[in-house]
Motif scaffolding. Sequence first.
Motif, PDB file in Angstrom:
ATOM      1  N   ARG A 213       1.385   8.832  -6.725  1.00 25.49           N
ATOM      2  CA  ARG A 213       2.568   8.769  -7.584  1.00 25.49           C
ATOM      3  C   ARG A 213       2.951  10.122  -8.203  1.00 25.49           C
ATOM      4  N   PRO A 214       1.990  10.890  -8.723  1.00 28.36           N
ATOM      5  CA  PRO A 214       2.389  12.198  -9.289  1.00 28.36           C
ATOM      6  C   PRO A 214       2.968  13.152  -8.249  1.00 28.36           C
TER       7      PRO A 214
ATOM      8  N   GLU B   2      -3.078   4.974  -4.978  1.00 26.46           N
ATOM      9  CA  GLU B   2      -1.778   4.936  -5.643  1.00 26.46           C
ATOM     10  C   GLU B   2      -1.725   5.936  -6.795  1.00 26.46           C
ATOM     11  N   ALA B   3      -2.819   6.037  -7.548  1.00 24.09           N
ATOM     12  CA  ALA B   3      -2.861   6.977  -8.666  1.00 24.09           C
ATOM     13  C   ALA B   3      -2.755   8.422  -8.179  1.00 24.09           C
ATOM     14  N   LEU B   4      -3.246   8.675  -6.981  1.00 24.87           N
ATOM     15  CA  LEU B   4      -3.174  10.014  -6.408  1.00 24.87           C
ATOM     16  C   LEU B   4      -1.765  10.326  -5.908  1.00 24.87           C
TER      17      LEU B   4
ATOM     18  N   ALA C 104      -5.416  10.104   0.108  1.00 23.04           N
ATOM     19  CA  ALA C 104      -4.986   8.775  -0.346  1.00 23.04           C
ATOM     20  C   ALA C 104      -5.017   7.768   0.798  1.00 23.04           C
TER      21      ALA C 104
ATOM     22  N   SER D  21      -5.985   1.286  -5.592  1.00 27.30           N
ATOM     23  CA  SER D  21      -5.571   1.765  -6.916  1.00 27.30           C
ATOM     24  C   SER D  21      -5.787   3.270  -7.041  1.00 27.30           C
ATOM     25  N   GLU D  22      -6.926   3.757  -6.521  1.00 25.06           N
ATOM     26  CA  GLU D  22      -7.176   5.201  -6.546  1.00 25.06           C
ATOM     27  C   GLU D  22      -6.140   5.939  -5.697  1.00 25.06           C
TER      28      GLU D  22
ATOM     29  N   THR E 204       9.648   2.317  -8.961  1.00 27.14           N
ATOM     30  CA  THR E 204       9.616   1.414 -10.116  1.00 27.14           C
ATOM     31  C   THR E 204      10.869   0.561 -10.142  1.00 27.14           C
TER      32      THR E 204
END
Length: 489
Positions: free
Chosen positions: A351-352, A347-349, A334, A344-345, A360
């Motif tokens: 968060r999980p 962040e998507a990696l 990341a 964006s990629e 949030t």
Amino acid sequence: MAESSPEGARLDDPAEIGRRVLRLRTERGLTQRQLAEPAYTPAYVSTLESGRVRPSEAALRHLAGRLGVGYEELATGRPARLGTELRLRLTDARRALATGAPEDAAAVFRALHEEAAAHELVPEQAAALQGLGDCLLESGDLGEARDCFAAVERLLADEPLPRRVPAIRGRATAHLLTGELRYACYLLETALDELNASGLHDPDALLLLYTASIAPYMDMGAHARAAHAAELALALAPRVSDPALVAHMHRGVARTLIAEGRTAEADASLAKAQELYQHLHIRTELAHCHWMRGYVHAQDGDLASAERELRTARDMLASKRAALFTEQVEVELADVLRRRGRPSEAEALLRPLLGADTGTGGESGAYEDHGDREAEGEGTGGRGNPRDGGPLGAERGAVHAGGAHRLLGLIAEERGDTETAEEHYCAALSLLERSSAAGDLADLCRLLGDLFRRTGRVEAALDAYRTGLGHRAAPGTTTLGPAPATPPL
């Protein structure tokens, strides 16, 4: 499997031997007289079967011959060649761990441990627990892994220290992965001092300990001590015949070379390790080589090559279901994606990895009270996670959890969301302070100070900068005692 016996009874107790003699005699349809003659009397056999006398070796050998079993099986209840067969199956389980998923190998090691324990085969029990602990490290079950390694140390308490060193190293690694860097150093340094003080200069044991100490030293910012450990490991390597140990040494040494800016030498060291791991078919360690080569490329600014190596490492680890290591690689991947302009990629990696509700909203936390916010709870609050191992957090991969929050803070700040950025920086700070990762802490304090300064909170910014300078001034020296003695090489 072992025959049933009273709780706590040893297989070589007179009562246990008597029960075995009685069972075998009955199965073969022999009378006490037929079993006893010509050397013993029926009364002696009766006394022996009732557990009132401990038979001599000569008596056991006579009875074993009459009953058609081996002496060891009659004396201990262990089938002939059981120890040899267990050791062969332990080797197969090790191979399964090297090439397959850790939970599959763990099931085999558990079964082998139960069998070895039932027959009181202590070396095989210890080997099975060591293998199980290594499986649990890969899958990220760090608490259970520590328990396994501690049990190995107890089983081998009367053995020379070099026999216990793999378990000590395993326990230190579990603490390192949890984020307890100082305690990991303490375990390794204590063992090194004991080895050197007792004159037990076992090359394999010393190489294992010095190599294992490099990672916590580096994370704590004790770079000089890490470099010294690497030098000693290199000096020991020619005296070590185990290629897996030598490969691990090359991988550890590469990290100190990277820190010194000697990236070409680091890459050469990793190439040596990679060649050995390929020959040995150890996929997890081979993935670690790709992982570190990705880090080397990232340090050199070759982000395309870094991404390629890190994706290879992640795919290899994911295919083995090595959950914790997979997640740690994804944090570094990341970072490369963000630096390549793909936030964006990234962040998507990320968060999980920290839990579904990471970052949030919520109130912005000030620097002065970050220690009271339980900020790491954002990533560990029992929320769902698609990975089997659970989210990264204070008790699992703390340093990389801090790194993930730091990256999410940078991404939030780059898009102008300073409130979310501050939340992530404070969460990272809480995690890294617990682990004493000095270099990462100093960098994080700088980021937090810059954010406070840009938002007009000058006093908070100054506090953050001062704290960062404190971590940077004498890295490692406030938490580590004297370095271990140098062995005579």
